[in-house]
Scaffold this motif. Structure first.
Motif, mmCIF file in Angstrom:
data_model
loop_
_atom_site.group_PDB
_atom_site.id
_atom_site.type_symbol
_atom_site.label_atom_id
_atom_site.label_comp_id
_atom_site.label_asym_id
_atom_site.label_seq_id
_atom_site.Cartn_x
_atom_site.Cartn_y
_atom_site.Cartn_z
ATOM 1 N N GLY A 1 -6.674 4.489 12.413
ATOM 2 C CA GLY A 1 -7.468 4.165 11.226
ATOM 3 C C GLY A 1 -7.641 5.370 10.328
ATOM 4 O O GLY A 1 -7.542 5.272 9.098
ATOM 5 N N TRP A 2 -7.890 6.535 10.944
ATOM 6 C CA TRP A 2 -8.066 7.773 10.166
ATOM 7 C C TRP A 2 -6.780 8.118 9.429
ATOM 8 O O TRP A 2 -6.806 8.465 8.238
ATOM 9 N N ILE A 3 -5.646 8.025 10.121
ATOM 10 C CA ILE A 3 -4.357 8.367 9.501
ATOM 11 C C ILE A 3 -4.014 7.408 8.376
ATOM 12 O O ILE A 3 -3.559 7.809 7.300
ATOM 13 N N GLY A 4 -4.252 6.118 8.595
ATOM 14 C CA GLY A 4 -3.988 5.138 7.539
ATOM 15 C C GLY A 4 -4.843 5.393 6.310
ATOM 16 O O GLY A 4 -4.358 5.331 5.176
ATOM 17 N N ALA A 5 -6.122 5.716 6.544
ATOM 18 C CA ALA A 5 -7.013 6.019 5.428
ATOM 19 C C ALA A 5 -6.578 7.301 4.714
ATOM 20 O O ALA A 5 -6.639 7.394 3.482
ATOM 21 N N PHE A 6 -6.121 8.285 5.487
ATOM 22 C CA PHE A 6 -5.638 9.540 4.919
ATOM 23 C C PHE A 6 -4.453 9.302 3.981
ATOM 24 O O PHE A 6 -4.408 9.827 2.860
ATOM 25 N N LEU A 7 -3.490 8.502 4.417
ATOM 26 C CA LEU A 7 -2.317 8.213 3.586
ATOM 27 C C LEU A 7 -2.722 7.470 2.316
ATOM 28 O O LEU A 7 -2.229 7.753 1.219
ATOM 29 N N TYR A 8 -3.640 6.527 2.464
ATOM 30 C CA TYR A 8 -4.117 5.780 1.301
ATOM 31 C C TYR A 8 -4.840 6.696 0.321
ATOM 32 O O TYR A 8 -4.633 6.618 -0.896
ATOM 33 N N GLN A 9 -5.686 7.582 0.851
ATOM 34 C CA GLN A 9 -6.436 8.493 -0.008
ATOM 35 C C GLN A 9 -5.506 9.464 -0.737
ATOM 36 O O GLN A 9 -5.669 9.729 -1.930
ATOM 37 N N ALA A 10 -4.525 9.999 -0.014
ATOM 38 C CA ALA A 10 -3.637 11.003 -0.599
ATOM 39 C C ALA A 10 -2.725 10.405 -1.657
ATOM 40 O O ALA A 10 -2.567 10.951 -2.756
#
Length: 271
Positions: A193-202
């Protein structure tokens, strides 16, 4: 929702730092490889740096922390204060007259947002909730200040994507420094979840969303373009109703109607 996925797993500062680093590397690489970065004039660099620091690091560091103390909907409500702050800033720094539509529409839209997130008002009773409110207010001032610099950069004719790319680079040192000042380092959680959110944010936010926002701001002004801040949470709840089963209540529906009315007044009022 992406912010919540990150701050529930790890401290906020590393999430901001990794987001800024990734977005800067991606955008700088693409622009320079395709010859679409013309270079930034020396006289513009201080203003590019100010915009980048305000919009990409300071703003995110403060608002990520705010979400740790109060519900994200209330943070969004506090952020609605950017609308009148932008109007005041335009008047003070650029001599732009107040738009009646903005002055009338802003409190109506903010009132609607308050109704939409009526259940979340209970979180204000939590210990330390005042920190979230204060941080949200500080974030609003930072965003408004960044918007005033953005007006200057738009008037100077700086192209949007190179402006974002360079602003992200200037934002990196502060975001990284915040991680070590807080003593949390720069962990990169292996949580999906953290990685998916990171990619979306970036990719989605730091690059695409800011390009849309700065482009809109250059076209209609920061006072009216700031109304997207009250539209975003409403759209997010629409998504939530599909993927999370959010149930619309009568106050929420009435709130959405007020948000729409405030936007219509702000964008459609003629002097």
């Amino acid at each position: 929702m992406a912010t919540r996925l990150q701050v529930d797993v790890a401290p906020a500062a590393p999430a901001v730092a990794w987001r800024v680093i990734a977005a800067a590397v991606i955008l700088q690489t693409v622009l320079r490889a395709t010859g679409r970065h013309p270079g930034t004039r020396a006289r513009d660099l201080p203003f590019v740096a100010l915009q980048g620091l305000a919009m990409f690091s300071l703003n995110n560091l403060v608002l990520y922390e705010a979400v740790r103390h109060i519900a994200s909907g209330l943070v969004a409500l506090v952020m609605a204060s950017v609308i009148p702050l932008n109007a005041v800033g335009l008047r003070l720094f650029y001599g732009v007259a107040f738009r009646r539509g903005v002055l009338v529409g802003a409190p109506i839209a903010a009132g609607g947002l308050a109704l939409v997130f009526l259940p979340e008002w209970e979180t204000l009773a939590q210990v330390g909730a005042w920190k979230g409110v204060v941080l949200g207010a500080v974030g609003s001032v930072i965003v408004a200040a960044g918007n005033m610099v953005a007006v200057r950069n738009a008037r100077a004719g700086l192209p949007t994507f190179p402006l974002i790319a360079d602003g992200l680079v200037f934002a990196i040192p502060l975001a990284v420094a915040a991680c070590f000042v807080q003593g949390v380092g720069m962990p990169f959680p292996r949580d999906a979840g953290w990685i998916g959110a990171f990619l979306y944010q970036a990719l989605g936010l730091s690059i695409v969303s800011f390009w849309c926002y700065f482009t809109l701001q250059a076209r209609i002004g920061p006072d009216r373009s700031a109304f997207v801040l009250v539209l975003v949470p409403v759209i997010a709840l629409g998504v939530s109703s599909v993927v999370e089963g959010y149930v619309w209540t009568l106050p929420a529906v009435a709130g959405v109607a007020l948000v729409a009315a405030g936007n219509v007044l702000a964008l459609g009022w003629r002097r």
